[in-house]
Design an enzyme around this catalytic site. Sequence first.
Site, PDB file in Angstrom:
ATOM      1  N   GLU A   1       3.969   1.324   2.157  1.00  0.00           N
ATOM      2  CA  GLU A   1       5.056   0.399   1.988  1.00  0.00           C
ATOM      3  C   GLU A   1       6.187   0.710   0.709  1.00  0.00           C
ATOM      4  OE1 GLU A   1       1.889  -0.498   2.488  1.00  0.00           O
ATOM      5  OE2 GLU A   1       2.364  -0.703   4.488  1.00  0.00           O
TER       6      GLU A   1
ATOM      7  N   GLY B   1       0.902  -1.210  -0.002  1.00  0.00           N
ATOM      8  CA  GLY B   1      -0.101  -0.050   0.122  1.00  0.00           C
ATOM      9  C   GLY B   1       0.956   1.226   0.073  1.00  0.00           C
ATOM     10  N   SER B   2       0.588   2.296   0.273  1.00  0.00           N
ATOM     11  CA  SER B   2       1.107   3.673  -0.011  1.00  0.00           C
ATOM     12  C   SER B   2       2.084   3.593   1.002  1.00  0.00           C
ATOM     13  CB  SER B   2       0.114   4.810   0.125  1.00  0.00           C
ATOM     14  OG  SER B   2      -0.785   4.678   1.331  1.00  0.00           O
TER      15      SER B   2
ATOM     16  N   HIS C   1       0.281  -3.986   4.744  1.00  0.00           N
ATOM     17  CA  HIS C   1      -0.187  -2.452   4.497  1.00  0.00           C
ATOM     18  C   HIS C   1      -0.993  -2.299   5.924  1.00  0.00           C
ATOM     19  CE1 HIS C   1      -1.248   1.324   3.144  1.00  0.00           C
ATOM     20  NE2 HIS C   1      -2.573   0.826   3.123  1.00  0.00           N
TER      21      HIS C   1
ATOM     22  N   HIS D   1      -8.839 -31.090  20.473  1.00  0.00           N
ATOM     23  CA  HIS D   1      -9.850 -30.412  19.774  1.00  0.00           C
ATOM     24  C   HIS D   1     -11.311 -30.666  20.286  1.00  0.00           C
ATOM     25  CE1 HIS D   1     -12.202 -29.492  15.769  1.00  0.00           C
ATOM     26  NE2 HIS D   1     -12.585 -28.740  16.513  1.00  0.00           N
TER      27      HIS D   1
ATOM     28  N   GLY E   1      -5.480 -24.945  12.906  1.00  0.00           N
ATOM     29  CA  GLY E   1      -6.614 -25.135  12.151  1.00  0.00           C
ATOM     30  C   GLY E   1      -7.118 -24.019  11.574  1.00  0.00           C
TER      31      GLY E   1
ATOM     32  N   GLU F   1      -3.725 -10.590   2.036  1.00  0.00           N
ATOM     33  CA  GLU F   1      -2.750 -10.670   3.067  1.00  0.00           C
ATOM     34  C   GLU F   1      -2.684 -12.193   3.639  1.00  0.00           C
ATOM     35  OE1 GLU F   1      -4.806  -8.316   2.521  1.00  0.00           O
ATOM     36  OE2 GLU F   1      -3.734  -6.386   2.616  1.00  0.00           O
TER      37      GLU F   1
HETATM   38  N1  TZD Z   1     -13.066 -20.444   9.292  1.00  0.00           N
HETATM   39  C1  TZD Z   1     -11.462 -20.576   9.508  1.00  0.00           C
HETATM   40  C2  TZD Z   1     -10.474 -19.414   9.170  1.00  0.00           C
HETATM   41  N2  TZD Z   1     -10.930 -21.668  10.134  1.00  0.00           N
HETATM   42  C3  TZD Z   1     -11.872 -22.492  10.282  1.00  0.00           C
HETATM   43  N3  TZD Z   1     -11.132 -23.625  10.805  1.00  0.00           N
HETATM   44  C4  TZD Z   1     -13.203 -22.429  10.271  1.00  0.00           C
HETATM   45  C5  TZD Z   1     -13.471 -21.233   9.580  1.00  0.00           C
HETATM   46  C6  TZD Z   1     -14.206 -23.539  10.753  1.00  0.00           C
HETATM   47  N4  TZD Z   1     -14.133 -24.747   9.626  1.00  0.00           N
HETATM   48  C7  TZD Z   1     -13.122 -25.852  10.177  1.00  0.00           C
HETATM   49  O1  TZD Z   1     -12.660 -25.905  11.364  1.00  0.00           O
HETATM   50  S1  TZD Z   1     -13.283 -26.918   9.210  1.00  0.00           S
HETATM   51  C8  TZD Z   1     -14.446 -26.247   8.055  1.00  0.00           C
HETATM   52  C9  TZD Z   1     -14.513 -25.097   8.515  1.00  0.00           C
HETATM   53  C10 TZD Z   1     -15.414 -24.003   7.938  1.00  0.00           C
HETATM   54  C11 TZD Z   1     -14.910 -27.103   6.740  1.00  0.00           C
HETATM   55  C12 TZD Z   1     -13.744 -27.447   5.686  1.00  0.00           C
HETATM   56  O2  TZD Z   1     -14.677 -27.786   4.676  1.00  0.00           O
HETATM   57  P1  TZD Z   1     -13.766 -28.354   3.392  1.00  0.00           P
HETATM   58  O3  TZD Z   1     -13.449 -29.582   3.781  1.00  0.00           O
HETATM   59  O4  TZD Z   1     -14.585 -28.451   2.409  1.00  0.00           O
HETATM   60  O5  TZD Z   1     -12.553 -27.513   3.292  1.00  0.00           O
HETATM   61  P2  TZD Z   1     -14.133 -31.045   4.523  1.00  0.00           P
HETATM   62  O6  TZD Z   1     -13.183 -32.152   4.284  1.00  0.00           O
HETATM   63  O7  TZD Z   1     -15.552 -31.125   3.787  1.00  0.00           O
HETATM   64  O8  TZD Z   1     -14.244 -30.785   6.081  1.00  0.00           O
END
Ligand code: TZD
Length: 533
Positions: free
Chosen positions: A28, A25-26, A70, A281, A404, A47
Amino acid sequence: MTSVRDLTYRLLRQHGITMVFGNPGSNELPFLSEFPSDFQYYLALHEGVAVAMADGYAQATGRPALVNLHSAAGTGNGMGALANAWNSHSPLLVLAGQQTRAMSGIEPLLTNLDATVLPRPLVKWSQEPTTARDVPLAINRGLHMASLPPSGPVFLSVPYDDWTAEVDPRSEVLIGRQVGAAGSLDATSLDVLVKRLSEASNPVLVLGADVDACNANNFAVQLAEKLGAPVWVAPSAGRCPFPTSHSCFRGPLVAGIASLSAALKGHDLIAVFGAPVFRYHQYETGNFLPDGAQLVAIVTDPQEAARAPIGDAYVGDVRAILEALAERVTSTGRPLPAPRPRPSREAEVAVRHDMLTAGSVFDIVDEIAPAGTVYVNEAPSVTPVLWERLRLEHQGSYYFASAGGLGFGMPAALGVQLAASSRRVIAIIGDGSANYSITALWTAAQYKIPVIFLIMKNGSYGALRWFANVLKVDNVPGLDVPDIDFVALAEGYGVHAVHADTRDRLKHALSAALASNAPMLIEVPTALDVPAT
Ligand code: TZD
Ligand code: CA
């Protein structure tokens, strides 16, 4: 006159950094002006892509990577990816541009208010130098901080007028400063550990991502063989620390207290290397460990050591300690555990021949991809199937978002591919996950980074459907992602793409992708296969 910018680029070179992952951005532009010809700038269109790409690169090289974002908005967009980098101990220097000091009191547009607070708590260290003359010192400090154990992301906000300021001549001595960390065990602690491992009647090893990160997989193999011990991967595995076809290998531990404890039943000593104890988890009640088991963990991170709810822990250099233990422990003569049975390929295909299952896709990939292929995985619901099917034999063969946070896989694959140019990277990406960082396709096309993107298209957030079952919640909205045409999206961003809905088409597409040295996307419709709860 030597400018702050000139000295900064010299410092970066000295730290082995000649790549910048960013979105400018500006604020940077003065840093990037007269960009040195021995540097390469990788433009990411979001990003999150820049940070995850740098994360993949830093993890695969083990060296710090530079991200240029940025101001506040750019840093904010990168925060999800920073969560993953924090958990994976990825050494990143995130450099964000700040408005000019000349207007700092009147908060003009693009001021990063309280810049140092914004990226916390996902950075080890965060600073905005008080004067331009402190910038080289801060750059050097940030790079060392990122690298020193436990390595991790750091943040530096620099007002844009600083780059053209004159350096303090005393800053020259920063070039060439060496800062290292020592950290094996003292002799007494090592003796104690050797004794505990040798005298255990049924020890088990649990290995985390940091074993792979510090290139210690071979030492883990030696130790496991001497002990005749089974080897598990710590839950929520971000990397693969042990060859999956080795007879001792059991697989990743399930990330629930009771399930994990059940899997380790019967062991009297659980030796954990390079992983927090443990990154659970799903919540399950129960005891952290099976009856009669003791635990000892060797980690790089004092926070991980201190917060573990059970067991003893040592903080140190995981590689040096594993190497010392592999050498010092004498062979127990216990036979190696029998190898895990390989899942049957035919059975799976026969059951659901109308649509490819994740298992059959991975079998095809495992059959066709050359030895040494690197996998970046972001297909959450089929991750257990992946661990059963793919052979991950070499150091640095597998990466998964450590916090995750989705949006890691596609750009991290680019970073890993840049770092591991002699190996081919296959990114296995869910049709939900692909959307968080879809613009990585453009970066792949523009910089000719030959990652193969395999989109597992089950039309759903499969992992969330599974989690809804775990939590016993019904009628949750927003769990399906139908009607996305990834072939069209990829072509739109300049990446050749095909739809492969049969075994033969998939084999053909994958072989063609491997034979070419361009990026390619393969969209594979797959059966929604939610693991049993
Ligand atoms: N947003 C972000 C940034 N990270 C996350 N982990 C989630 C939402 C929640 N989330 C999970 O933990 S798994 C998942 C979500 C939305 C579904 C992933 O779906 P996919 O894979 O189609 O990539 P599968 O194999 O169908 O689960
Ligand atoms: Ca999906």
